[in-house]
Scaffold this motif. Structure first.
Motif, short mmCIF file in Angstrom:
data_model
loop_
_atom_site.label_atom_id
_atom_site.label_comp_id
_atom_site.label_asym_id
_atom_site.label_seq_id
_atom_site.Cartn_x
_atom_site.Cartn_y
_atom_site.Cartn_z
N LEU A 279 0.83 -1.21 0.00
CA LEU A 279 0.00 0.00 0.00
C LEU A 279 0.87 1.26 0.00
CD1 LEU A 279 -2.82 1.18 0.00
CD2 LEU A 279 -2.83 1.05 2.51
N ALA A 280 1.95 1.24 0.80
CA ALA A 280 2.88 2.39 0.84
C ALA A 280 3.53 2.59 -0.53
CB ALA A 280 3.94 2.17 1.91
N VAL A 281 3.91 1.48 -1.17
CA VAL A 281 4.51 1.57 -2.51
C VAL A 281 3.51 2.18 -3.49
CG1 VAL A 281 5.32 0.21 -4.49
CG2 VAL A 281 6.13 -0.35 -2.18
N ALA A 285 4.07 5.67 -5.34
CA ALA A 285 4.13 5.63 -6.81
C ALA A 285 3.10 6.59 -7.40
CB ALA A 285 3.90 4.21 -7.30
N ALA A 286 1.90 6.62 -6.82
CA ALA A 286 0.84 7.51 -7.31
C ALA A 286 1.24 8.98 -7.15
CB ALA A 286 -0.46 7.24 -6.56
N LYS A 287 1.91 9.28 -6.04
CA LYS A 287 2.36 10.66 -5.82
C LYS A 287 3.40 11.06 -6.87
CE LYS A 287 4.70 13.63 -2.48
NZ LYS A 287 5.49 13.68 -1.24
N LEU A 288 4.37 10.16 -7.13
CA LEU A 288 5.40 10.44 -8.13
C LEU A 288 4.77 10.59 -9.52
CD1 LEU A 288 8.30 10.73 -9.14
CD2 LEU A 288 8.50 8.23 -9.10
N ALA A 289 3.85 9.68 -9.86
CA ALA A 289 3.19 9.75 -11.17
C ALA A 289 2.46 11.07 -11.34
CB ALA A 289 2.23 8.58 -11.32
N SER A 290 1.82 11.53 -10.29
CA SER A 290 1.08 12.81 -10.34
C SER A 290 2.04 13.98 -10.59
CB SER A 290 0.33 13.00 -9.02
OG SER A 290 -0.23 14.29 -8.94
N VAL A 291 3.18 13.97 -9.89
CA VAL A 291 4.18 15.03 -10.07
C VAL A 291 4.72 15.02 -11.51
CG1 VAL A 291 6.49 15.81 -9.40
CG2 VAL A 291 4.85 15.15 -7.64
N LEU A 292 5.04 13.83 -12.01
CA LEU A 292 5.59 13.72 -13.37
C LEU A 292 4.60 14.23 -14.42
CD1 LEU A 292 7.34 10.21 -13.20
CD2 LEU A 292 8.45 12.45 -13.27
N LYS A 293 3.33 13.87 -14.27
CA LYS A 293 2.33 14.31 -15.24
C LYS A 293 2.13 15.83 -15.19
CE LYS A 293 -1.09 11.51 -16.33
NZ LYS A 293 -2.20 10.54 -16.31
N THR A 317 4.18 10.64 -20.96
CA THR A 317 2.90 10.61 -20.25
C THR A 317 2.32 9.19 -20.30
OG1 THR A 317 2.47 12.92 -20.83
CG2 THR A 317 0.58 11.62 -20.11
N ASP A 318 2.39 8.57 -21.49
CA ASP A 318 1.90 7.20 -21.65
C ASP A 318 2.73 6.22 -20.82
OD1 ASP A 318 0.01 8.16 -23.39
OD2 ASP A 318 1.09 7.59 -25.21
N ALA A 319 4.05 6.44 -20.76
CA ALA A 319 4.93 5.55 -19.99
C ALA A 319 4.60 5.62 -18.50
CB ALA A 319 6.39 5.93 -20.22
N VAL A 320 4.32 6.82 -18.00
CA VAL A 320 3.95 7.00 -16.59
C VAL A 320 2.65 6.25 -16.31
CG1 VAL A 320 3.20 8.68 -14.85
CG2 VAL A 320 5.17 9.20 -16.30
N ASP A 321 1.65 6.45 -17.20
CA ASP A 321 0.34 5.77 -17.03
C ASP A 321 0.50 4.25 -17.07
OD1 ASP A 321 -1.13 8.08 -16.73
OD2 ASP A 321 -1.61 8.26 -18.87
N HIS A 322 1.32 3.76 -18.00
CA HIS A 322 1.52 2.31 -18.17
C HIS A 322 2.09 1.70 -16.89
CE1 HIS A 322 2.67 -1.51 -19.97
NE2 HIS A 322 3.90 -1.31 -19.54
N ASN A 323 3.14 2.31 -16.36
CA ASN A 323 3.77 1.77 -15.14
C ASN A 323 2.85 1.90 -13.93
OD1 ASN A 323 6.63 0.80 -15.68
ND2 ASN A 323 6.67 2.79 -16.69
N MET A 324 2.12 3.00 -13.86
CA MET A 324 1.21 3.20 -12.72
C MET A 324 0.05 2.20 -12.76
SD MET A 324 1.15 4.96 -10.01
CE MET A 324 0.09 4.14 -8.81
N ASN A 325 -0.43 1.90 -13.95
CA ASN A 325 -1.52 0.91 -14.08
C ASN A 325 -1.05 -0.47 -13.65
OD1 ASN A 325 -3.50 2.70 -14.93
ND2 ASN A 325 -2.97 2.49 -17.10
#
Length: 335
Positions: A279-281, A285-293, A317-325
């Motif tokens: 859950l922490a990961v 990860a969601a916080k980092l993805a949000s910053v990158l986008k 942007t697609d790479a961030v979404d792909h890894n986050m998904n």
């Protein structure tokens, strides 16, 4: 000791200057601001301050003892030099860019801190002696004064410098994590010795296969962070301008949000070590993805991103979404 009393007063005056630098805001200035004139004046004040540090240090480097009158004159000269440095910094208006202003303020603060340290070192040393600490303190003031020549000259250069520093931190974090994830690698091997336990029986210090699948997507997100900073740095260097208030503000917005990438990468990396809390990961990860986008979005709408550069913005942007998904899928059971 009476001869050195002016030094104590000097220390108090310098601390007041330092406090104002840390808290205060430079004014907009009454006259039209000229950047070349500012840099000439700042360079000159840093040079004079370096010279005054040398004079002060030499005066207290041995016999004969410096008189109270000479000490007062030296102290006044040092104070005037430092006040001149601070005054010229205050010429720099906010409109020239907050990133540039922060770098100049940090450099100015370092000079004042160095001079405070030098006065304290002289006061704490025995009379008629030149301590190693005094030599080091004097050298520190020289170094602080010399860095004025390497400061970025406008907000475009300042933002490029800030982005390069962030990129360096992210590169290091990524390399460290990739090294730790090498097959069979024990992430704690360098800090936990077998001798104490006789054996390493605690599975909490190892990654499971499931952990490794999750972490590969986290590393993908860290790689996207590195690529993002590298590409943004490239377009800032190529297309960035600091000729108009709008351009300067766009560069500051970019630097402000990009500064959040390296701490977000660090937080994600820390949560990736065993025992892994999924859950922490996921949250990190969601916080980092949000910053990158957000960085990519601000880049795309600014003057540093002409249409010819929009392709890599979409790709990242697609790479961030792909890894986050993928991270969401691996951690679905934690919600």
């Amino acid at each position: 000791m009476e001869a050195r009393e002016p030094l104590r007063e000097l220390g108090g005056a310098l601390r007041a200057v330092l406090a104002r630098l840390r808290e205060g805001e430079p004014g907009e200035g009454r006259e039209p601001f000229e950047l070349p004139r500012f840099w000439d004046a700042l360079g000159q004040t840093f040079k004079v301050t370096s010279q005054e540090a040398t004079k002060l240090s030499l005066a207290f480097s041995g016999s004969p003892l410096t008189s109270a009158e000479d000490c007062r004159k030296l102290s006044e000269d040092v104070q005037n030099a430092v006040l001149a440095v601070a005054t010229v910094y205050y010429w720099l208006p906010k409109g020239q860019g907050t990133t540039l202003r922060k770098m100049v303020r940090d450099a100015t603060t370092e000079v004042v801190e160095g001079m405070i340290q030098l006065t304290e070192t002289i006061l704490s040393a025995p009379l008629e002696s030149l301590s190693q600490e005094q030599l080091i303190s004097t050298g520190s003031v020289w170094e602080a004064c010399e860095q004025v020549s390497s400061l970025p000259r406008d907000n475009q250069a300042a933002v490029a410098s800030a982005l390069a520093a962030c990129l360096g931190v992210v590169k290091d974090a990524l390399e460290e994590m990739e090294h730790a994830l090498v097959e069979g690698q024990d992430p704690y091997s360098d800090i936990m010795e077998d001798e104490e336990l006789g054996f390493r029986g605690n599975r909490d210090t190892y990654w499971s296969e499931a952990d490794r699948k999750l972490l590969s997507s986290c590393v993908g997100l860290m790689k996207a962070s590195k690529a993002c900073l590298k590409k943004v740095l490239g377009v800032v260097k190529t297309y960035g301008k600091a000729d108009s208030p709008e351009q300067i503000a766009q560069l500051d917005d970019l630097a402000d949000i990009a500064n959040e990438i390296s701490p977000s990468v660090d937080e994600l990396a820390l949560s990736m070590y065993p025992p892994v809390n999924e859950l922490a990961v996921r949250l990190n990860a969601a916080k980092l993805a949000s910053v990158l986008k957000k960085v990519l979005e601000i880049t795309k709408t600014s003057h540093v991103c002409p249409p010819s550069e929009e392709g890599w913005v979409q790709f990242l942007t697609d790479a961030v979404d792909h890894n986050m998904n993928k991270i969401k899928n691996f951690t679905q059971g934690q919600l």
